[in-house]
Motif scaffolding. Structure first.
Motif, PDB file in Angstrom:
ATOM      1  N   LYS A 199      28.611   3.256  44.282  1.00 50.77           N
ATOM      2  CA  LYS A 199      28.787   4.338  43.317  1.00 50.77           C
ATOM      3  C   LYS A 199      27.610   4.349  42.345  1.00 50.77           C
ATOM      4  N   PHE A 202      25.247  14.477  40.783  1.00 49.15           N
ATOM      5  CA  PHE A 202      26.117  13.914  41.824  1.00 49.15           C
ATOM      6  C   PHE A 202      25.803  14.495  43.197  1.00 49.15           C
ATOM      7  N   ARG A 241      32.757  20.090  44.031  1.00 50.54           N
ATOM      8  CA  ARG A 241      32.837  19.380  45.314  1.00 50.54           C
ATOM      9  C   ARG A 241      31.419  19.147  45.837  1.00 50.54           C
ATOM     10  N   ARG A 242      31.134  17.885  46.160  1.00 41.86           N
ATOM     11  CA  ARG A 242      29.761  17.538  46.528  1.00 41.86           C
ATOM     12  C   ARG A 242      29.526  17.698  48.029  1.00 41.86           C
ATOM     13  N   ALA A 258      26.780  18.074  37.860  1.00 43.35           N
ATOM     14  CA  ALA A 258      27.042  18.444  39.251  1.00 43.35           C
ATOM     15  C   ALA A 258      25.789  18.267  40.098  1.00 43.35           C
ATOM     16  N   ASN A 260      36.068  12.309  35.052  1.00 43.49           N
ATOM     17  CA  ASN A 260      36.627  13.125  36.130  1.00 43.49           C
ATOM     18  C   ASN A 260      35.793  13.045  37.412  1.00 43.49           C
ATOM     19  N   TYR A 261      34.533  12.642  37.302  1.00 46.69           N
ATOM     20  CA  TYR A 261      33.716  12.399  38.476  1.00 46.69           C
ATOM     21  C   TYR A 261      33.911  10.980  39.022  1.00 46.69           C
ATOM     22  N   VAL A 311      34.810  19.557  38.053  1.00 49.80           N
ATOM     23  CA  VAL A 311      34.146  18.693  39.031  1.00 49.80           C
ATOM     24  C   VAL A 311      33.804  19.532  40.256  1.00 49.80           C
TER      25      VAL A 311
END
Length: 536
Positions: free
Chosen positions: A69, A151, A185-186, A148, A19-20, A183
């Motif tokens: 990535k 990322f 939000r970054r 989290a 999902n990431y 997930v």
């Protein structure tokens, strides 16, 4: 597939990674990672079997450098982690995003010294110095928070490896609730303060001889760098990690020449230097300190860089592209007369071309044959070998993310597995590996992975001088009798054939060029062994 409420921690973790946006993981399954592998079928994540955990780490590194990535590894506790540690250290030194997921012994045994399989006294402590952070998930509920956080490092801080250890009981136990879709939000990297931006713009506008140094942290800022270089009439140097940020023939492109004397002489003339996303380390410049005589302005996401070996007059903490665009908006629109700067860059190029020694001349000849047939969208992955050292500043890269070199940590064995990882990240791009005979033997087993996984061109150019050539030369320069630098090599052609590679052995540079072209049209792995005698 089990229902969500019966997911084990390992299964849920794999789903969360998917999902990431994780699409590939590198690793070797073991008795301590079985629950991770339970989660892979149906996840949409490709697993690439490597032949050593160090290879898994290097492949993840190459994947990350080409795609931008994070590269992801699954390794077992204990020896899996220590085997991967060299690759983790390389990624840390070169600011490469990498996520290493490992098992660790059952929670009840940690730190007890019971002699459990793969036991270490403190696994987290082994990787802490070479990661952005290393953590142990003491419960399944820790996993979404730790992922989290990882990322967030990749997307908003200096991107370095993260290691997360998961105890066997946490991997195997059913989760209390399904967090596999959580997930976060970054955050982005943001902009420097308006005051700092204006100070930097004023200094750049007032500079008589501005110059720019761009590193691996500026890979997404190519257009802004080109515009800034043109607006200021500023020669633009790159580090090795920043190769390809300007078109090869751009008149103000000074290349990755800050590691040779003509580059040092030119940068010394700058009254203002803007450094963007570069660590500015001695491994970038091949000398302890650059001869900077002007003011230094630094754009970086890592605040520790602003007052380290090169204290700066203005510190600009933020995203490279956004920061440069903000500087452009604050600078006068008029483009300066570039004549003197263009002349200085042309003189630099000529001095570099004319200043090579006999060995570098041989390298130039080989690199010229590579350039003649290299496809426009190809990448080159290099090992720690003399041919690559010359290529670092002599070979013109046509685009960012096209020259992968283990600059900071400088480990042998990087080139082949990193090239495999890069191919898996960008299968449409032809790949070339430059490796010496010494470094090749560190990770030669990964040819098995390459042949198994690749159905598009990867050419391995093995520069065989039957020596640890750089170390031999260093010993001779220091009047040390060469010891341990003339190994007995195997029959590389037979070895590569045994793995299933196509093998070519040119007897001249003309044949080399022909065989490189053939390799780039072959849908698989080609090993070209070039012996020193045939390159002269």
């Amino acid at each position: 597939m089990q229902e969500n409420h019966n997911l084990t921690g390992g299964q849920a973790l794999v789903r969360l990674l998917g999902n990431y946006g994780v699409d590939t993981v590198f690793g070797i399954p073991g008795v301590h990672t079985l629950e991770l592998y339970r989660g892979l079928p149906g996840s949409g994540i490709r697993h690439v079997l490597t032949r050593h955990e160090q290879g898994a780490g290097f492949m993840a590194d190459g994947y990350a450098r080409v795609t931008g990535k994070p590269g992801v590894c699954f390794v077992i506790s204990g020896p899996g982690v220590t085997n991967a540690a060299t690759a983790i250290g390389q990624a840390h030194a070169d600011s490469i995003p990498m996520l290493v997921i490992s098992s660790v012994n059952h929670s009840a045994s940690l730190g007890k010294g019971w002699g459990c399989l793969h036991e270490t006294q403190d696994q987290r402590a082994m990787t802490a110095p070479i990661t952005a952070f290393s953590a142990v998930a003491t419960s399944a509920e820790d996993l979404p928070q730790l992922i989290a956080r990882a990322f967030a490092v990749f997307d908003s801080e200096r991107p370095r490896p993260v290691h997360i250890s998961v105890p066997l009981d946490v991997l195997a136990a059913p989760i209390a609730r399904d967090w596999s879709a959580e997930v976060v939000r970054r955050p982005g990297r943001g902009l420097p303060s308006a005051e700092a931006l204006q100070q930097a713009a004023d200094k750049l506008a007032g500079a008589k001889r501005p110059m720019i140094i761009a590193g691996g942290g500026a890979l997404e800022a190519g257009a802004a760098l080109a515009a800034l270089s043109e607006r200021l009439a500023a020669p633009l140097f790159t580090s090795v990690a920043g190769k390809g940020l300007l078109p090869t023939q751009a008149p103000l492109h000074a290349g990755a020449t800050l590691c040779v004397e003509p580059g040092w002489q030119l940068i010394e003339q700058a009254d203002v230097v803007l450094a963007v996303g570069s660590e500015m380390a001695d491994t970038d410049f091949w000398r302890e300190r650059l001869p900077l005589t002007g003011e230094l302005l630094r754009v970086d996401i890592d605040p520790r860089k602003f007052n380290d070996f090169y204290p700066c007059a203005v510190a600009l903490k933020g995203d490279a592209r956004q920061t440069l665009e903000a500087l452009l908006a604050r600078l006068p629109q008029q483009v300066r007369d570039p004549a003197l700067a263009v002349q200085a860059v042309a003189a630099l190029r000529a001095a570099v071309e004319d200043g090579q020694g006999p060995l570098q001349r041989i390298h130039q000849a080989i690199l010229a044959r590579i350039a003649a047939v290299l496809p426009d969208n190809a990448f080159i992955s290099t090992d720690m070998t003399q041919l690559a050292y010359s290529g670092n500043y002599l070979f013109p890269s046509r685009a960012p993310r096209s020259w992968l070199h283990p600059t900071g940590y400088g480990t042998l064995g990087y080139g082949l597995p990193a090239g495999i990882g890069a191919k898996l990240g960008a299968p449409e791009r032809p790949g070339l590996v430059l490796v010496g005979d010494g470094g090749f033997l560190y990770t030669v087993q990964e040819l098995a992975t390459a042949v198994e996984e690749l159905d598009s061109p990867l050419v391995v150019l093995l520069w065989n001088n039957d020596a640890l050539g750089q170390i031999r030369d260093d010993m001779l320069d220091l009047d040390i009798e060469p010891i341990g630098v003339l190994p007995r090599n195997p029959d590389f052609a037979a070895l590569a054939s045994a793995f299933g590679c196509r093998v070519l052995q040119p007897q001249s540079l003309d044949q080399l060029q022909e065989q490189l072209a053939a390799g780039f049209s072959h849908p698989g792995v080609t090993l070209i062994e070039l012996k020193h005698a045939y390159a002269q």
